[in-house]
Design a protein around this motif. Sequence first.
Motif, PDB file in Angstrom:
ATOM      1  N   ASP A  61      -7.861   4.324  -3.649  1.00  0.00           N
ATOM      2  CA  ASP A  61      -8.110   3.783  -2.501  1.00  0.00           C
ATOM      3  C   ASP A  61      -8.391   2.443  -2.581  1.00  0.00           C
ATOM      4  OD1 ASP A  61      -8.252   6.422  -1.262  1.00  0.00           O
ATOM      5  OD2 ASP A  61     -10.164   6.742  -1.612  1.00  0.00           O
ATOM      6  N   THR A  63     -10.310  -1.545  -2.034  1.00  0.00           N
ATOM      7  CA  THR A  63     -11.716  -1.904  -1.906  1.00  0.00           C
ATOM      8  C   THR A  63     -11.601  -3.434  -1.788  1.00  0.00           C
ATOM      9  OG1 THR A  63     -12.313  -0.415  -3.880  1.00  0.00           O
ATOM     10  CG2 THR A  63     -13.753  -2.290  -3.376  1.00  0.00           C
ATOM     11  N   VAL A  65     -14.036  -6.778  -1.908  1.00  0.00           N
ATOM     12  CA  VAL A  65     -15.151  -7.333  -2.383  1.00  0.00           C
ATOM     13  C   VAL A  65     -15.553  -8.612  -1.729  1.00  0.00           C
ATOM     14  CG1 VAL A  65     -16.185  -8.624  -4.513  1.00  0.00           C
ATOM     15  CG2 VAL A  65     -14.689  -6.768  -4.864  1.00  0.00           C
ATOM     16  N   ILE A  84     -11.857   0.945   4.373  1.00  0.00           N
ATOM     17  CA  ILE A  84     -11.657   0.358   3.136  1.00  0.00           C
ATOM     18  C   ILE A  84     -13.230   0.228   2.551  1.00  0.00           C
ATOM     19  CG2 ILE A  84     -11.193  -1.651   2.163  1.00  0.00           C
ATOM     20  CD1 ILE A  84      -8.892  -2.093   3.979  1.00  0.00           C
ATOM     21  N   ASP A  85     -13.603   0.723   1.465  1.00  0.00           N
ATOM     22  CA  ASP A  85     -14.645   0.530   0.714  1.00  0.00           C
ATOM     23  C   ASP A  85     -15.120  -0.807   0.738  1.00  0.00           C
ATOM     24  OD1 ASP A  85     -16.915   1.450  -0.542  1.00  0.00           O
ATOM     25  OD2 ASP A  85     -16.179   1.278  -2.770  1.00  0.00           O
ATOM     26  N   ILE A  86     -16.336  -1.201   0.907  1.00  0.00           N
ATOM     27  CA  ILE A  86     -16.816  -2.570   0.878  1.00  0.00           C
ATOM     28  C   ILE A  86     -17.604  -2.870  -0.247  1.00  0.00           C
ATOM     29  CG2 ILE A  86     -17.854  -4.573   2.257  1.00  0.00           C
ATOM     30  CD1 ILE A  86     -16.867  -3.330   4.830  1.00  0.00           C
ATOM     31  N   LEU A  87     -17.399  -3.462  -1.196  1.00  0.00           N
ATOM     32  CA  LEU A  87     -18.538  -3.882  -2.294  1.00  0.00           C
ATOM     33  C   LEU A  87     -19.099  -5.155  -1.798  1.00  0.00           C
ATOM     34  CD1 LEU A  87     -17.032  -2.514  -5.608  1.00  0.00           C
ATOM     35  CD2 LEU A  87     -18.626  -1.584  -4.099  1.00  0.00           C
ATOM     36  N   LEU A 102     -13.015  -3.299 -11.399  1.00  0.00           N
ATOM     37  CA  LEU A 102     -12.249  -2.375 -10.684  1.00  0.00           C
ATOM     38  C   LEU A 102     -10.575  -2.075 -11.162  1.00  0.00           C
ATOM     39  CD1 LEU A 102     -13.271  -3.575  -7.154  1.00  0.00           C
ATOM     40  CD2 LEU A 102     -14.165  -1.620  -8.115  1.00  0.00           C
TER      41      LEU A 102
END
Length: 371
Positions: A61, A63, A65, A84-87, A102
């Motif tokens: 998936d 990500t 940043v 969408i994964d948020i870091l 990553l």
Amino acid sequence: MSNHPPITDLADRLARAQRATAAQEVDALLVSPGPDLRYLTGYDAIPLERLTCLVLRAEGDPTIVVPFLEKPAALASPIGDLGIDILTWQETDDPFMLVGSLLPERGRAALDNHMWAEKVLRLRAAMPGVDQMLAGTVLRELRMRKTPDEVEALRRAGAAIDRVHAQVPQWLRAGRTEREVGKDIADAILAEGHVSVDFVIVGSGPNGASPHHELSDRVIQAGEPVVVDIGGTMPDGYCSDETRTYSVGEPPAEFASYYEVLLEAQIAACEHVRPGVTCESVDAAARSVIEAAGYGEYFVHRTGHGIGLETHEEPYIVTGNTELLEPGMAFSIEPGIYLPGQHGARIEDIVVCGESAGERVNHSPRELVVV
């Protein structure tokens, strides 16, 4: 009207970009704020010294940043709906090492073509075992072929800038400066639906012989041709770009003569557009007319450039580009003739390659307008 494509379209873009990344044996795309990020996610992030970077891996998936203080803005964009994964990272963190974590220790990463050099170099330092390449080699195939929705966005942009050109004759008159006319045009670009004015060229008399002339305090004189090249960005991010040439009163005889040559050349190039012809053949369709009339040395630039989320993008309509046109490709056709120290002329339309022919999205009259 939404300022970004439907979530389904964005999800499809991400999926196609991921497949293209894998096909080119790249481990991940690294995309910072700019047209590529907006194309893939709909997020029109502000370019800052703080790192924001989408990490689109060939597998797994995506990500993004982002600085902690930018997380609300990211969530307010389609990023949130896309899942969408948020870091996030805090001011004392190293976001470049976070991006590096990553990716595999060794491999290849494709960085967006407009990423700031300082970020490129810091990513290189954070990932010494990862080779860097340009993401344009991956994304060009996607962005160069517009979807029907993107073509409709270009039609809206074309209609908006047409409405501005329709008003230009009322502002062009002897005794006014280029800058004064340019201010009226810029105000109209915004009034007709653009969110930004990207450029305003008002080249009067000898200044018309400079294709990228800046506005000046030169006073427009009676009997002078004036090149007006204008464009802006619409709320959905798609750009307009259109050039028309005017004359304040009757123009010089030589100008009137070569303007007819230019018009013939521009029409010939527009009519040449269809799937399967090369980009350079469209350039040749315009250039051959101008050369046959003896003005070849005064056509000093390529015939056109692609357009979409950027005013200038691929494909480029220029000698040497043997790429074949395909449906959905959109570009300018803008031949010009420039006589140094005297005057110049350019006619520009945005054209989309359709299933069997080209479609102009600009519909202002191409004939010389005498005001």
